[in-house]
Structures are given as structure tokens and as C-alpha cells.
Design a protein around this motif. Structure first.
Motif, PDB file in Angstrom:
ATOM      1  N   UNK A   1      -4.814   5.645  12.845  1.00  0.00           N
ATOM      2  CA  UNK A   1      -4.458   4.970  11.825  1.00  0.00           C
ATOM      3  C   UNK A   1      -2.794   5.285  11.619  1.00  0.00           C
ATOM      4  N   UNK A   2      -2.710   6.499  11.414  1.00  0.00           N
ATOM      5  CA  UNK A   2      -1.414   6.943  10.799  1.00  0.00           C
ATOM      6  C   UNK A   2      -0.344   7.121  11.940  1.00  0.00           C
ATOM      7  N   UNK A   3      -0.836   7.508  13.090  1.00  0.00           N
ATOM      8  CA  UNK A   3       0.114   7.647  14.082  1.00  0.00           C
ATOM      9  C   UNK A   3      -0.073   6.555  15.305  1.00  0.00           C
ATOM     10  N   UNK A   4      -0.857   5.541  15.157  1.00  0.00           N
ATOM     11  CA  UNK A   4      -1.282   4.361  15.893  1.00  0.00           C
ATOM     12  C   UNK A   4      -0.124   3.451  16.295  1.00  0.00           C
ATOM     13  N   UNK A   5      -0.070   2.576  17.079  1.00  0.00           N
ATOM     14  CA  UNK A   5       0.614   1.466  17.245  1.00  0.00           C
ATOM     15  C   UNK A   5       1.290   0.743  16.104  1.00  0.00           C
ATOM     16  N   UNK A   6       0.409   0.290  14.951  1.00  0.00           N
ATOM     17  CA  UNK A   6       0.874  -0.178  13.896  1.00  0.00           C
ATOM     18  C   UNK A   6       1.156   0.703  12.819  1.00  0.00           C
ATOM     19  N   UNK A   7       2.626   0.819  12.815  1.00  0.00           N
ATOM     20  CA  UNK A   7       2.854   1.986  11.752  1.00  0.00           C
ATOM     21  C   UNK A   7       2.735   1.515  10.364  1.00  0.00           C
ATOM     22  N   UNK A   8       2.352   2.696   9.737  1.00  0.00           N
ATOM     23  CA  UNK A   8       1.977   2.199   8.119  1.00  0.00           C
ATOM     24  C   UNK A   8       3.263   2.218   7.485  1.00  0.00           C
ATOM     25  N   UNK A   9       3.514   1.483   6.471  1.00  0.00           N
ATOM     26  CA  UNK A   9       4.450   1.508   5.628  1.00  0.00           C
ATOM     27  C   UNK A   9       4.666   2.784   4.777  1.00  0.00           C
ATOM     28  N   UNK A  10       5.698   3.416   5.084  1.00  0.00           N
ATOM     29  CA  UNK A  10       6.142   4.690   4.082  1.00  0.00           C
ATOM     30  C   UNK A  10       4.917   5.660   4.219  1.00  0.00           C
ATOM     31  N   UNK A  11       4.525   6.033   5.394  1.00  0.00           N
ATOM     32  CA  UNK A  11       3.454   7.063   5.658  1.00  0.00           C
ATOM     33  C   UNK A  11       4.036   8.338   5.313  1.00  0.00           C
TER      34      UNK A  11
ATOM     35  N   UNK B   1     -11.052   8.946  -8.008  1.00  0.00           N
ATOM     36  CA  UNK B   1      -9.621   8.641  -7.779  1.00  0.00           C
ATOM     37  C   UNK B   1      -9.226   8.288  -6.131  1.00  0.00           C
ATOM     38  N   UNK B   2      -8.893   6.993  -5.988  1.00  0.00           N
ATOM     39  CA  UNK B   2      -8.810   6.474  -4.676  1.00  0.00           C
ATOM     40  C   UNK B   2      -7.533   6.424  -3.901  1.00  0.00           C
ATOM     41  N   UNK B   3      -7.325   6.967  -2.819  1.00  0.00           N
ATOM     42  CA  UNK B   3      -5.988   6.779  -2.181  1.00  0.00           C
ATOM     43  C   UNK B   3      -6.238   6.604  -0.665  1.00  0.00           C
ATOM     44  N   UNK B   4      -4.993   6.611   0.024  1.00  0.00           N
ATOM     45  CA  UNK B   4      -5.111   6.449   1.665  1.00  0.00           C
ATOM     46  C   UNK B   4      -5.038   5.098   2.199  1.00  0.00           C
ATOM     47  N   UNK B   5      -5.981   4.946   3.414  1.00  0.00           N
ATOM     48  CA  UNK B   5      -5.662   3.580   3.908  1.00  0.00           C
ATOM     49  C   UNK B   5      -6.963   2.894   4.311  1.00  0.00           C
ATOM     50  N   UNK B   6      -6.601   1.681   4.777  1.00  0.00           N
ATOM     51  CA  UNK B   6      -5.979   0.843   4.613  1.00  0.00           C
ATOM     52  C   UNK B   6      -6.001   0.043   3.291  1.00  0.00           C
TER      53      UNK B   6
ATOM     54  N   UNK C   1       1.606  -7.239   8.353  1.00  0.00           N
ATOM     55  CA  UNK C   1       0.593  -8.344   9.440  1.00  0.00           C
ATOM     56  C   UNK C   1       1.355  -9.477   9.494  1.00  0.00           C
ATOM     57  N   UNK C   2       1.172 -10.260  10.554  1.00  0.00           N
ATOM     58  CA  UNK C   2       2.060 -11.452  10.751  1.00  0.00           C
ATOM     59  C   UNK C   2       2.139 -12.440   9.383  1.00  0.00           C
ATOM     60  N   UNK C   3       1.333 -12.204   8.524  1.00  0.00           N
ATOM     61  CA  UNK C   3       1.492 -12.982   7.415  1.00  0.00           C
ATOM     62  C   UNK C   3       2.301 -12.356   6.333  1.00  0.00           C
ATOM     63  N   UNK C   4       2.050 -11.111   5.910  1.00  0.00           N
ATOM     64  CA  UNK C   4       2.599 -10.444   5.048  1.00  0.00           C
ATOM     65  C   UNK C   4       3.229  -9.121   5.305  1.00  0.00           C
ATOM     66  N   UNK C   5       4.181  -8.511   4.597  1.00  0.00           N
ATOM     67  CA  UNK C   5       4.581  -7.245   4.701  1.00  0.00           C
ATOM     68  C   UNK C   5       3.758  -6.258   4.171  1.00  0.00           C
ATOM     69  N   UNK C   6       3.746  -5.228   4.362  1.00  0.00           N
ATOM     70  CA  UNK C   6       2.911  -4.219   3.953  1.00  0.00           C
ATOM     71  C   UNK C   6       3.317  -4.047   2.440  1.00  0.00           C
ATOM     72  N   UNK C   7       4.538  -4.026   2.130  1.00  0.00           N
ATOM     73  CA  UNK C   7       4.885  -3.880   0.680  1.00  0.00           C
ATOM     74  C   UNK C   7       4.200  -5.165  -0.099  1.00  0.00           C
ATOM     75  N   UNK C   8       4.305  -6.146   0.478  1.00  0.00           N
ATOM     76  CA  UNK C   8       3.741  -7.297  -0.344  1.00  0.00           C
ATOM     77  C   UNK C   8       2.036  -7.071  -0.491  1.00  0.00           C
ATOM     78  N   UNK C   9       1.375  -6.832   0.523  1.00  0.00           N
ATOM     79  CA  UNK C   9      -0.237  -6.352   0.427  1.00  0.00           C
ATOM     80  C   UNK C   9      -0.374  -5.437  -0.379  1.00  0.00           C
ATOM     81  N   UNK C  10       0.269  -4.292  -0.590  1.00  0.00           N
ATOM     82  CA  UNK C  10       0.095  -3.182  -1.357  1.00  0.00           C
ATOM     83  C   UNK C  10       0.289  -3.764  -2.705  1.00  0.00           C
ATOM     84  N   UNK C  11       1.551  -4.424  -3.115  1.00  0.00           N
ATOM     85  CA  UNK C  11       1.588  -4.864  -4.395  1.00  0.00           C
ATOM     86  C   UNK C  11       0.682  -5.823  -4.996  1.00  0.00           C
ATOM     87  N   UNK C  12       0.214  -6.751  -4.056  1.00  0.00           N
ATOM     88  CA  UNK C  12      -0.998  -7.607  -4.333  1.00  0.00           C
ATOM     89  C   UNK C  12      -2.355  -7.259  -4.606  1.00  0.00           C
TER      90      UNK C  12
END
Length: 172
Positions: free
Chosen positions: A13-23, A105-110, A141-152
């Protein structure tokens, strides 16, 4: 007491083809949280998501290994899960209670999968669920930026499903 739960910070997930935002920033935040947890004597749990045999993330796959950037010291509880909700079909709830924890206390992906479902489940199971608002990520994602997903998700989960906090301000 609250335990730290870090979800799915694994190679695929961290180093895969879909790069996570601000990893890189996330890894720094997670390492700082682990340092705070250790200093306070709070347990640290890390989940690794695995899939069925024959899948790219089958048990034993290098893609399921935790990333080397995490500063592990051997005092962590590392467990495997096969569902987005880290409590589903695992003994996480039992282990948290055995460690004397009434909060997690929860953190991580996705963000939109495992972080979301684990926050919701933690509250349902009677734990004080705390989401580190700057401690989770995903990829665009095709629909939303990672930043928008996280904020939502920060806005949606805070209140009914968890408390949302900034990593810097959290104390175990």
C-alpha cells in the motif's frame, strides 16, 4: 488507557502503484505517535491486511510486510486481518481489554476503508475511539483527491463515531 492502533502500513500500500498522499509526513507522524505511546506505557498494535491464497496479498506475501520506515522496537503487537474493520475476525478487542485499554487511537491506511470501518466498529464495541486526523491517508481516486477523502472522513467520523485529534496535541 488508550492503545495506539496503526492500520495497514504495509509495502503493497505505501510503496505500491497507487501512491498515498503525503506518505512521508504520515510515517513521521506515526513514528512520533509510537514514541509518545512508548513513553506513556501505552500498547501499540499494528495491523497487516492479508487476502486469500493466490492473491497478491496472500499470507506471507512481501506486500503485506510492514514498511521499514516504521520505527519498530519489538514491543508492538502485530496482527493480521482480512477485513477492513480491524476488529472483524480478530482478537483485537480482547487484546485491548487484556491490556487494560478502554480506548483506541486509530491511524494508518486507507482512510475510506480500514480507517473508517475500524473507527465505527471501535465505538460500537464500547471503546473510546480517537481518530488522528492528520494520521491517516489514502491515494487519489477517479472521483476524489486523497485530500478531499481525508477531509470528508475527518468531518463525517468526528462526533458520532470518534473523537478527531491532531497528532501533536494527543497525549496517551
Amino acid at each position: 488507557m488508550h492503545a495506539l492502533l496503526i492500520l495497514d502500513m504495509q509495502v503493497g500500500l505505501v510503496h505500491g502503484p497507487e501512491k498515498p498522499w503525503r506518505s512521508e509526513a504520515l510515517l513521521s507522524t506515526l513514528n512520533a505517535l509510537m514514541g509518545k505511546a512508548r513513553k506513556a506505557g501505552a500498547p501499540i498494535f499494528l495491523a497487516r491486511h492479508i487476502g486469500p491464497a493466490g492473491s497478491p496479498i496472500e499470507p506471507g506475501s512481501p506486500l503485506t510486510e510492514l514498511v521499514q520506515e516504521l520505527q519498530l522496537q519489538g514491543d508492538e503487537v502485530i496482527f493480521e486481518k482480512s477485513r477492513p474493520n480491524a476488529f472483524a475476525m480478530t482478537d483485537l478487542a480482547t487484546q485491548l481489554r487484556e491490556h487494560g485499554c478502554d480506548g483506541v487511537v486509530i491511524a494508518g491506511m486507507k482512510t475510506q476503508y480500514c480507517v473508517d470501518s475500524t473507527c465505527r466498529a471501535a465505538r460500537d464495541l464500547g471503546f473510546d475511539a480517537v481518530l488522528v486526523a492528520d494520521g491517516h491517508t489514502c491515494a487519489d481516486t477517479p472521483e476524489l483527491s486523497a485530500q478531499a477523502i481525508i477531509a470528508h472522513h475527518n468531518a463525517t467520523l468526528a462526533g458520532p463515531f470518534c473523537r478527531a485529534v491532531q497528532a501533536e496535541g494527543w497525549r496517551f
